[in-house]
Design a protein around this motif. Sequence first.
Motif, PDB file in Angstrom:
ATOM      1  N   LYS A  33       6.500 -10.479  17.654  1.00 46.14           N
ATOM      2  CA  LYS A  33       5.583 -11.139  16.730  1.00 46.14           C
ATOM      3  C   LYS A  33       4.188 -11.248  17.323  1.00 46.14           C
ATOM      4  N   PRO A  70       2.593  -6.835  17.652  1.00 41.46           N
ATOM      5  CA  PRO A  70       3.238  -6.110  16.543  1.00 41.46           C
ATOM      6  C   PRO A  70       3.292  -4.595  16.724  1.00 41.46           C
ATOM      7  N   ASN A 129       6.468  -3.101  17.737  1.00 37.07           N
ATOM      8  CA  ASN A 129       7.485  -3.054  16.682  1.00 37.07           C
ATOM      9  C   ASN A 129       7.093  -2.045  15.598  1.00 37.07           C
ATOM     10  N   LEU A 158       3.722  -0.665  10.880  1.00 36.75           N
ATOM     11  CA  LEU A 158       4.043  -1.870  11.640  1.00 36.75           C
ATOM     12  C   LEU A 158       5.136  -2.631  10.900  1.00 36.75           C
ATOM     13  N   ASN A 160       7.568  -5.424   9.697  1.00 38.42           N
ATOM     14  CA  ASN A 160       7.561  -6.880   9.572  1.00 38.42           C
ATOM     15  C   ASN A 160       8.977  -7.449   9.555  1.00 38.42           C
TER      16      ASN A 160
END
Length: 410
Positions: free
Chosen positions: A252, A255, A258, A268, A270
């Motif tokens: 988090k 980002p 991830n 990216l 979420n």
Amino acid sequence: MAEIIVPELAESITEGTIVEWVKKPGDTVEKGEFIVELETDKVNAEIISEEAGILKEIFAQEGDTVLVGAVIAIVEAGGVAAAPAPVKEATPAPVVEAPKAAPTPVVEESSSNERVIASPAARKLAREKGIDLASVSPVDPQGRVRVQDVAAHGTAPQAPAAKPAEAPKAAAPAIDESRVTVEKMSRRRQTIATRLLEVKQNTAMLTTFNEIDMTNVMALRSRKKDQFQEKHDGTRLGFMSFFTKAVVASLKKYPYVNAQIVGNELHLNNFYDVGVAVSTEEGLVVPVVRDCDRKNFAEIEDAIGGLAKKARDKKLQIADLQGGSFTITNGGVFGSLMSTPIMNGTQAAILGMHTIQKRPIAVGDEVQIRPMMYVALSYDHRIIDGKDSVGFLKTVKELLENPEDLLLES
């Protein structure tokens, strides 16, 4: 009469290898009964009969490679079990003989009646595109047509339709069976080798390291494990839930760790679907724990334990392996002190855990013996810069060294 057909398991799976016939010709078969186990690139699949009756004939043996859509057996509805019918030599659908020590080329007749050496995937693609395999120029000096050759056919000016000169074949060295044991490479192991090589070739992979003082996590776990196990119906509190929660909090904050590259775009994610590497007899698999940001410690431990059991029992489904955004692998369970893990698929990074080892560490002005773990983050430098990679790993370290903060973060 019902045909037993190799089912479509996933878009990327075009063939599989027959592991075991649970039923033999002449056996009674119930509707929905499991009759043959098939190994694919990703999972083992149990194929059932859609009709009750007698297994009349089988068209492929254990170890044979069969294409999706192939008819591999016949179940005759009703009737009484009779003497087993002979196994047919010919097959009503393509069956590729499994390799002994190395992959055996599939020899197919082209439309020009010229014998062409081609891989199963190349043959399938050529059939779909209506391409004569004899017209494809292979890159392989041995003349084997691969799927890349078929895909590239017609996209660039072709050389004159002359057959490439055959490269001299090297004589295979004689094997002294008293000194060398030859084992067939499983389909799963072949796929693992291919995927890892693709990642190495197609990414700008780097690895950064740090070390974690596990004192506080171990102390917290020791204090709470009995209470935790009693509260959550026997679920044990392990280290993986701590690391998973630390990873989610760090993702988090950073980002791009991830993210993934799709064409010329950065996606990216979420969501926080974390793959957890599990070692099985057939090789490493990476089932995915979904929505780790929404799960508590007990739910994560349950999910990991359940997936690991399914992996060992060969019960994983394709859905269990798809869609992960980040991966954690723990070489420490085997005693690894340090390693550089290879990223999984299209993901941007992977965290490697290692064994906990007591070492002398400077704590203030004192030297103390502390339980330490080296951790490694391998990442795709095309997406992630050094600042983010180091910051991500440092955040994981800080959260695990202060597990009360981790509880607040999660």
